[in-house]
Enzyme design. Structure first.
Site, PDB file in Angstrom:
ATOM      1  CB  SER A 186      31.134  52.408  52.610  1.00 17.92           C
ATOM      2  OG  SER A 186      30.298  52.396  51.718  1.00 17.92           O
ATOM      3  CG  HIS A 214      33.490  50.468  55.413  1.00 15.21           C
ATOM      4  ND1 HIS A 214      34.508  50.377  54.220  1.00 15.21           N
ATOM      5  CD2 HIS A 214      32.465  49.857  54.547  1.00 15.21           C
ATOM      6  CE1 HIS A 214      33.946  50.175  53.062  1.00 15.21           C
ATOM      7  NE2 HIS A 214      32.845  49.565  53.200  1.00 15.21           N
ATOM      8  CE  LYS A 245      34.096  46.386  52.043  1.00 14.74           C
ATOM      9  NZ  LYS A 245      33.012  46.213  52.431  1.00 14.74           N
TER      10      LYS A 245
HETATM   11  C1  LIG Z   1      31.739  45.365  51.613  1.00 14.86           C
HETATM   12  C2  LIG Z   1      30.596  45.224  52.607  1.00 14.86           C
HETATM   13  C3  LIG Z   1      29.825  44.194  52.579  1.00 14.86           C
HETATM   14  C4  LIG Z   1      30.040  42.949  51.646  1.00 14.86           C
HETATM   15  O1  LIG Z   1      31.503  42.247  52.197  1.00 14.86           O
HETATM   16  P1  LIG Z   1      31.958  41.106  51.505  1.00 14.86           P
HETATM   17  O2  LIG Z   1      32.578  40.248  52.514  1.00 14.86           O
HETATM   18  O3  LIG Z   1      32.576  41.443  50.326  1.00 14.86           O
HETATM   19  O4  LIG Z   1      30.609  40.355  50.964  1.00 14.86           O
HETATM   20  C5  LIG Z   1      28.875  44.038  53.478  1.00 14.86           C
HETATM   21  N1  LIG Z   1      28.581  45.078  54.301  1.00 14.86           N
HETATM   22  C6  LIG Z   1      29.078  46.084  54.226  1.00 14.86           C
HETATM   23  C7  LIG Z   1      28.700  47.335  55.007  1.00 14.86           C
HETATM   24  C8  LIG Z   1      30.247  46.372  53.363  1.00 14.86           C
HETATM   25  O5  LIG Z   1      30.871  47.429  53.295  1.00 14.86           O
END
Ligand SMILES: *Cc1c(COP(=O)(O)O)cnc(C)c1O
Length: 401
Positions: A186, A214, A245
């Site tokens: 990310s 992502h 997301k």
């Molecule tokens: C955002 C993210 C998470 C966490 O996701 P949540 O559902 O908000 O706990 C885990 N792994 C990666 C690679 C992320 O970017």
């Protein structure tokens, strides 16, 4: 309250964060999430820092799907999944995610953080090896810590080092080996080389796991993820990801893979066994999102058009970006105070974005990170580009035309 030194110690550490510029204030929004947001002070800003890749977070259709599920299934369940917290909507969503990802079965969690936190310990022990990319997400690092398996770390996206680590694990006589990587990283928008990772896994008899937070919903021709992008659907053992997301943006996570793996997690995974079920309105809305993106690639296509346009134009203006194709676009400013000043100036110019500097990114790699969304209009992107140009000239980052 009988240990004042404890509290003064915390206060001191907080002050240090502030003087080092590492303190993270919360940005308060007075509106729903979207391409434009209203700040608490009433100002409207173009939002370039949400993980709202498909623009579904503040979207009316997503909201209506959540409302329909709320009507039918109620607000919550006051239970973990296995006692009395599983509704038909949870089973439907698990089935839908498996079909979408090309796997046999899927287990839902309250967050991807929980999915990653609860995936290793039930499946691996001290006889096994976890071979993890150095830039993997914090939740993977924590999940690995909770497990007794030996840890091997390879340099980010470095396939030669991955092979070295696989050889080390093999020489140590480890029983099962699993290669673990974020599908997309990310901070840089780097896409993991899953085709090569799968080849190495086959060569060394290792399993593979990707975190698709992502990527799910928009990477690959039909948005299934990095495994589709890299042509390895059906060749990844374990896929974790988030519903928080691109896939709606509220919250929720999942782990997907072979039936034996998912069944084991339902029996043994602690964040699943000891934490409340995903709210039914989130499950219902996530189902609707998957149906919507299964019917048409319109949102995904618009996201990639926006990304290509922004990447091309920002370079044309004279900024340096990390090359790539992902909607995460790191605009490199290199110097930490410059990145801070730049983000602050962009805020004044009506653009919300985040500056990142050491220790979040390597020393000398300070940047602002832009994240594109399908919800951005061309007009909004042009306003953002104009603001970049203005702030860039004012701060001497790009040459005056
Ligand atoms: C955002 C993210 C998470 C966490 O996701 P949540 O559902 O908000 O706990 C885990 N792994 C990666 C690679 C992320 O970017």
């Amino acid at each position: 309250m009988s240990d004042p030194a404890f509290y003064s110690g915390l206060q001191q550490k907080l002050e240090t964060l502030k003087t080092e510029g590492l303190f993270k204030p919360e940005r308060v929004l007075a509106s729903r999430q979207g391409a434009e947001v209203v700040a608490a002070d009433g100002r409207t800003l173009i939002n370039m820092c949400a993980n709202n890749y498909l623009g579904l977070s503040g979207d009316l259709e997503t909201q209506q799907a959540a409302e329909a599920a709320l009507q039918k299934y109620g607000y919550g369940l006051s239970s973990v999944r296995f006692i009395c917290g599983t509704q038909t909507v949870h089973k439907e969503l698990e089935k839908k995610l498996s079909d979408f990802l090309g796997t046999e079965d899927t287990i839902l969690y309250a967050a991807a953080f929980d999915a990653n936190g609860g995936v290793f310990e039930p499946l691996f022990d001290e006889n096994d090896a976890i071979i993890s990319d150095a830039l993997n997400h914090a939740s993977i690092i924590d999940g690995v810590r909770l497990c007794k398996a030996a840890r091997y770390r390879y340099a980010n996206n470095d396939m030669a080092d991955l092979e070295t680590q696989l050889q080390a694990a093999a020489s140590a006589g480890k029983r099962h080996k699993i290669i673990v990587t974020d599908g997309v990283f990310s901070m840089d928008g780097t896409i993991a080389q899953l085709d090569r990772i799968v080849e190495l896994a086959q060569k060394y008899g290792a399993l593979t796991m990707i975190d698709e937070s992502h990527a799910s919903g928009f990477m690959g021709r039909t948005g299934r993820g990095t495994h589709e992008h890299c042509g390895v659907i059906g060749k990844i053992d374990i896929i974790t990801g988030t519903l928080g997301k691109a896939l709606g943006g509220a919250m929720g996570g999942f782990t997907s893979g072979r039936r034996e793996v998912i069944e084991t997690l339902r029996q043994k995974s602690r964040p699943y066994l000891f934490s409340n079920t995903l709210a039914p309105m989130i499950a219902g809305a996530s189902l609707a999102v998957l149906e919507r993106i299964g019917k048409s690639t319109e949102l995904r296509d618009r996201l990639h058009e926006n990304t290509a346009y922004f990447r091309r134009e920002i370079e044309r203006i004279g900024f340096t970006i990390k090359p790539g194709t992902h909607p995460v676009v790191p605009v490199m400013l290199f110097d930490a105070p410059v990145a801070q000043k730049f983000a602050a100036r962009m805020f004044e110019l009506g653009v919300l974005l985040s500056g990142f500097f050491y220790p979040v990114v390597p020393m000398g790699q300070a940047r602002v990170r832009v994240q594109l969304s399908a919800a951005h209009t061309r007009e909004q992107l042009d306003k953002v580009l104009a603001a970049f140009e203005q702030a860039g000239r004012e701060l001497g980052i790009i040459n005056a035309a």
